[in-house]
Design an enzyme around this catalytic site. Structure first.
Site, PDB file in Angstrom:
ATOM      1  N   LYS A 197      23.686  12.204  22.491  1.00  0.00           N
ATOM      2  CA  LYS A 197      23.113  12.442  23.811  1.00  0.00           C
ATOM      3  C   LYS A 197      24.242  12.358  24.824  1.00  0.00           C
ATOM      4  O   LYS A 197      24.902  11.328  24.965  1.00  0.00           O
ATOM      5  CB  LYS A 197      22.039  11.403  24.134  1.00  0.00           C
ATOM      6  CG  LYS A 197      21.462  11.588  25.524  1.00  0.00           C
ATOM      7  CD  LYS A 197      20.287  10.685  25.797  1.00  0.00           C
ATOM      8  CE  LYS A 197      19.772  10.896  27.213  1.00  0.00           C
ATOM      9  NZ  LYS A 197      18.593  10.083  27.487  1.00  0.00           N
ATOM     10  N   LYS A 250      21.428  16.515  22.314  1.00  0.00           N
ATOM     11  CA  LYS A 250      20.840  16.720  23.635  1.00  0.00           C
ATOM     12  C   LYS A 250      21.923  16.725  24.695  1.00  0.00           C
ATOM     13  O   LYS A 250      22.755  15.828  24.682  1.00  0.00           O
ATOM     14  CB  LYS A 250      19.852  15.574  23.898  1.00  0.00           C
ATOM     15  CG  LYS A 250      19.241  15.584  25.257  1.00  0.00           C
ATOM     16  CD  LYS A 250      18.416  14.351  25.459  1.00  0.00           C
ATOM     17  CE  LYS A 250      17.905  14.368  26.881  1.00  0.00           C
ATOM     18  NZ  LYS A 250      17.193  13.183  27.219  1.00  0.00           N
TER      19      LYS A 250
HETATM   20  C1  PBG Z   1      15.670   8.790  29.363  1.00  0.00           C
HETATM   21  C2  PBG Z   1      15.660  10.246  29.062  1.00  0.00           C
HETATM   22  C3  PBG Z   1      16.261  11.276  29.822  1.00  0.00           C
HETATM   23  C4  PBG Z   1      15.844  12.474  29.237  1.00  0.00           C
HETATM   24  C5  PBG Z   1      15.062  12.143  28.129  1.00  0.00           C
HETATM   25  N1  PBG Z   1      14.971  10.755  28.028  1.00  0.00           N
HETATM   26  C6  PBG Z   1      17.048  11.239  31.062  1.00  0.00           C
HETATM   27  C7  PBG Z   1      18.305  10.484  31.128  1.00  0.00           C
HETATM   28  O1  PBG Z   1      18.871  10.055  30.123  1.00  0.00           O
HETATM   29  O2  PBG Z   1      18.749  10.268  32.252  1.00  0.00           O
HETATM   30  C8  PBG Z   1      16.177  13.855  29.750  1.00  0.00           C
HETATM   31  C9  PBG Z   1      15.255  14.953  29.320  1.00  0.00           C
HETATM   32  C10 PBG Z   1      15.354  16.193  30.114  1.00  0.00           C
HETATM   33  O3  PBG Z   1      16.239  16.367  30.995  1.00  0.00           O
HETATM   34  O4  PBG Z   1      14.524  17.072  29.879  1.00  0.00           O
HETATM   35  N2  PBG Z   1      16.531   7.993  28.692  1.00  0.00           N
END
Ligand code: PBG
Length: 326
Positions: A197, A250
């Site tokens: 991520k 991601k």
């Molecule tokens: C929270 C989380 C996020 C997303 C999914 N879970 C945001 C972040 O890490 O700030 C983003 C998903 C998206 O942008 O569609 N931990």
């Protein structure tokens, strides 16, 4: 004139032939639809930066799921939006089995036992600091955060979650959550780890939807540097060792090489998260008539699959299910 023996165009000469040789297909079977939830009743608030996506109260979530089931879409990833006044430093409300998020998961599983519910494990929607971990003097404290994540995962599993999705990027979380789930008798609950991520600027619209943006600083000490590819292998290796059932990359579109890398190096199912900013870009251009929404949406999702993703989390999931149904 020299003869042309090989003519690749022969395999494109008609629609039936083109379909016959098609290498990648989009199906609702491989899609997970993320839904945003808010406490209350009869609430359906459109997220301004994500046209077509809503903050839904529990009754509306049930309605939405029923709609999707009729279209052949069975998997959902749920994200809660909590009001500021219930948030605190330790995301305490995340561990309570009476919070509306956990209650709704239980309601969904009672009403539609066949659906697959994936939950999000991270502190940010519950934290007064807006970070995925506990903040002390501006620092994100890894090991103390793991205790919070474990409790959150346990209440979600007890409510009937099928897949736990740790999105926090703390070290060691998959192992700790796996251990706690097993000790709690939840050996059948899966973990889809947010393995690679990245600290991406594509999450902006999501943070609008949940009011979950960090109050100070950024997420670069826990989410990965977009410049790094090999580091994704280290994260994946650890997640496999710690007991993850599925690995996720991601965002998706700007990280297709990372999806391919994990697909080639690991045998677990690979998921990709086609995130909020990727959705917003297509919607914004389509609204201006600059791009064809349906064509671009399909091309984007196909590219993610072609790169090697078995599973895609996408805000386009319902639109794809509608298209495939017609
Ligand atoms: C929270 C989380 C996020 C997303 C999914 N879970 C945001 C972040 O890490 O700030 C983003 C998903 C998206 O942008 O569609 N931990």
């Amino acid at each position: 004139m020299e003869e042309i023996r090989r003519r690749p165009r022969r395999n494109r000469k008609s629609k039936v032939i083109r379909q016959m040789v098609e290498e990648t297909q989009l199906s609702a079977d491989n899609l997970i639809y993320p839904l945003f939830m808010v406490d209350g009743n009869k609430i359906r608030q459109e997220v301004s930066s994500m046209p077509g996506q809503y903050r839904l109260s529990p009754d509306q979530v049930l309605r939405e799921i029923e709609d999707c089931l009729a279209l052949g879409l069975y998997s959902f990833c749920l994200f809660p939006s909590f009001p500021e006044h219930v948030k605190d430093k330790y995301a305490s409300i995340s561990a309570r089995s009476d919070n509306f998020y956990v209650q709704t998961i239980a309601d969904i599983k009672r009403r539609f036992p066949e659906v697959v519910i994936m939950t999000d494990v991270a502190m940010d929607p519950y934290s007064s600091d807006g970070h995925d971990g506990i903040v002390e003097n501006g620092e994100i404290i890894n090991d103390a955060t793991l205790d919070v994540l474990v409790k959150m995962a346990l209440v979600q599993a007890e409510a009937g979650a099928d897949i736990i999705g740790p999105s926090d990027m703390m070290d060691g979380r998959v192992g700790r959550i796996r251990q706690a789930l097993d000790a709690g008798g939840h050996t059948n609950v899966s973990i889809m780890s947010y393995t690679a991520k990245y600290a991406s600027s594509f999450y902006g619209p999501f943070r609008d939807a949940l009011d979950s943006a960090p109050k100070s600083g950024d997420k670069k000490t826990y989410q990965m540097n977009p410049a790094n590819r090999r580091e994704a292998l280290i994260e994946a290796e650890l997640d496999v060792q710690e007991g993850a059932d599925m690995l996720m990359v991601k965002p998706a579109l700007a990280y297709l090489d990372v999806i391919r890398l994990l697909r080639d190096r690991f045998d677990l199912p690979i998921a990709a998260y086609n995130v909020s900013g990727e959705y917003a870009m297509v919607k914004a251009a389509a609204a201006r008539g600059w791009l064809d929404n349906d064509a671009v949406m399909q091309e984007v999702l196909l590219s993610i699959k072609r790169a090697g993703a078995n599973i895609i989390l996408s805000y386009f999931a319902k639109e794809i299910a509608v298209l495939n149904k017609n």
